[in-house]
Design an enzyme around this catalytic site. Structure first.
Site, PDB file in Angstrom:
ATOM      1  CB  THR A 206      -0.888  -0.010   1.265  1.00 40.05           C
ATOM      2  OG1 THR A 206      -1.459   1.276   1.439  1.00 40.05           O
ATOM      3  CG2 THR A 206      -0.092  -0.324   2.525  1.00 40.05           C
TER       4      THR A 206
ATOM      5  CD  GLU B 213      -3.445   3.327   4.206  1.00 40.73           C
ATOM      6  OE1 GLU B 213      -3.387   3.288   5.432  1.00 40.73           O
ATOM      7  OE2 GLU B 213      -4.494   3.112   3.552  1.00 40.73           O
TER       8      GLU B 213
ATOM      9  CE1 TYR C 158      -3.160  -2.695   5.652  1.00 43.33           C
ATOM     10  CE2 TYR C 158      -3.220  -0.330   5.223  1.00 43.33           C
ATOM     11  CZ  TYR C 158      -3.212  -1.632   4.759  1.00 43.33           C
ATOM     12  OH  TYR C 158      -3.252  -1.883   3.404  1.00 43.33           O
TER      13      TYR C 158
ATOM     14  CE  LYS D 212       0.208  -4.612   2.858  1.00 40.78           C
ATOM     15  NZ  LYS D 212      -0.158  -5.933   2.279  1.00 40.78           N
TER      16      LYS D 212
END
Ligand code: NAD
Ligand code: TYD
Length: 375
Positions: A132, A134, A181, A185
């Site tokens: 991701t 993020e 999260y 990741k």
């Protein structure tokens, strides 16, 4: 002939990737390996579940022995890894599950692939890890009113075409995750690169922006709000609704994954996104307008559903992907303009109320409970 494990194939993006590969490559064997957590729903794949080149295996990616046994039995030569805990709000409440699946699960898969492939040589093998944007953290919002962006794609060439700052996520940017999260990741991405650099495992990593489209679990902004507008329930907008996300139609992500799996450079990283930044509050207004129009309600009838609530802890202000490397090197472009993608998405959720009811009632889990026993 290739045999590919797609992990997380019963989830939102994974189901689109499985469908694309099963339809496009009748000579490949596609094995959907999924634990069926709350986010896994085999109803997402009902249209292809009987195909001869498709197989579902209920398994936890943390089950090293199980994955290794499966790889040996099926002569697996490719892994496309999407299985993850994926919702930021859940990660704030329960970070351990995120570390377990996203970090330990990825490590377990890497070790299984290395154990099986290393003795026979890396030729023709591929471990593709889906990540991701993020992981890069948050970008500044230097111009809250929006400016003409330096890039454009089909996805961003509609009516709305703005950037909210001059910086973008590029592949060489330092990782600065903020949520449990994104931290998990980021950690999994580091393990994937470590396996490439240390053992020579043929890996590829991609970091994509926010996806939207059919089959997304209705805890995420777009499906949750479409469903709430339909039922005239409040729309909980975190903070002031000023946070910016960069949205990509899920089938465009799946097409990028197909291209990169086959043509991407081993050991490399690609950012995927459509240069399509939106403030949450603007997206929400588009959703209200679209649902109201499609349901024949007076224009703007449901604007009063907007309810500002306490902000998410550590809420990243702005995400914006620079995907020019992928466009330049592999010729990928998103196919849909955002306005078309949102219209298609809203229509899909309104036309598939059964799917939504099944998910919100929890029935989807009961249905499959008896069909697949846990390993
Ligand atoms: P999702 O939550 O909809 O689906 C996740 C799937 O993984 C589910 O089917 C679930 O059952 C399965 N799973 C979870 N834990 C597992 C485990 N331990 N073993 C086996 N299977 C397990 O997620 P999504 O939104 O489709 O995201 C897929 C991937 O893409 C994730 O890796 C996510 O980080 C990444 N990603 C998502 C987005 C997005 O906007 N949704 C954007 C960029 C990257
Ligand atoms: P989300 O769909 O959870 O994706 P992510 O956090 O991975 O970007 O949220 C998208 C944006 O919408 C994010 O800025 C948080 C915001 N949001 C709300 O304002 N209200 C909500 O109920 C949800 C789920 C999200």
């Amino acid at each position: 002939m290739r045999t590919i494990i797609i992990t997380g194939g019963a989830g939102f993006i994974g189901s689109h990737v499985v469908r694309l590969f099963v339809n496009k490559y009748p000579d490949y064997k596609i094995i959907n390996l999924d634990k069926l957590t709350y986010a896994g729903n085999l109803a997402n794949l009902r249209d292809i579940e009987d195909r001869p080149n498709y197989k579902f295996v209920k398994m936890d990616i943390c089950d090293f022995e199980g994955v290794l046994e499966l790889m040996r039995a099926e002569h697996v030569d490719g892994i496309i890894h999407l299985a993850a805990e994926s919702h930021v709000d859940r990660s704030i409440k329960d970070p351990f599950t995120f570390a377990q699946t996203n970090v330990m699960g990825t490590l377990s898969l890497l070790q299984a692939a290395k154990t099986y492939w290393e003795p026979m040589g890396w030729e023709g093998k591929r471990f593709y890890h889906i990540s991701t944007d993020e992981v890069y953290g948050a970008l500044e919002m230097t111009d809250p009113s929006g400016i003409e962006p330096p890039f454009t794609t089909k996805a961003s060439s509609g009516k709305h075409h703005l950037a909210y700052g001059s910086k973008f996520f590029t592949e060489d940017l330092k990782y600065q995750p903020h949520s449990p999260y994104s931290a998990a990741k980021a950690s999994s991405d580091h393990f994937v690169r470590a396996f490439h650099d240390t053992y020579g495992l043929p890996t590829i990593v991609t970091n994509c922006s926010n996806n939207y489209g059919p089959y997304q679990f209705p805890e995420k902004l777009i499906p949750l709000f479409i469903n709430n507008i339909r039922h005239r329930k409040p729309l909980p907008v975190y903070g002031k609704g000023e946070n910016v996300r960069d949205w990509l139609y899920v089938e465009d992500h799946a097409r990028a994954i197909d291209l990169i799996f086959h043509k991407g450079v081993i050991g490399d990283t690609y950012n995927i996104g459509g240069f399509n930044e939106w403030k949450n509050i603007d997206i929400i207004k588009v959703l209200i307008g679209t649902v109201d129009r499609l349901l024949g309600r007076p224009e703007g009838a449901d604007m009063d559903l907007i309810t500002y609530v306490t902000d998410r802890a550590g809420h990243d202000l702005r995400y914006a992907i620079d995907s020019s490397k992928l466009q330049r090197e592999l010729g990928w472009e998103p196919s849909l303009q955002f306005e078309e993608g949102i219209e298609k998405t809203v229509r899909w959720y309104l036309d598939n109320q059964d799917w939504m009811d099944n998910v919100t009632s929890g029935d989807y889990q009961k249905y499959y409970e008896n069909m697949y026993s846990n390993r």
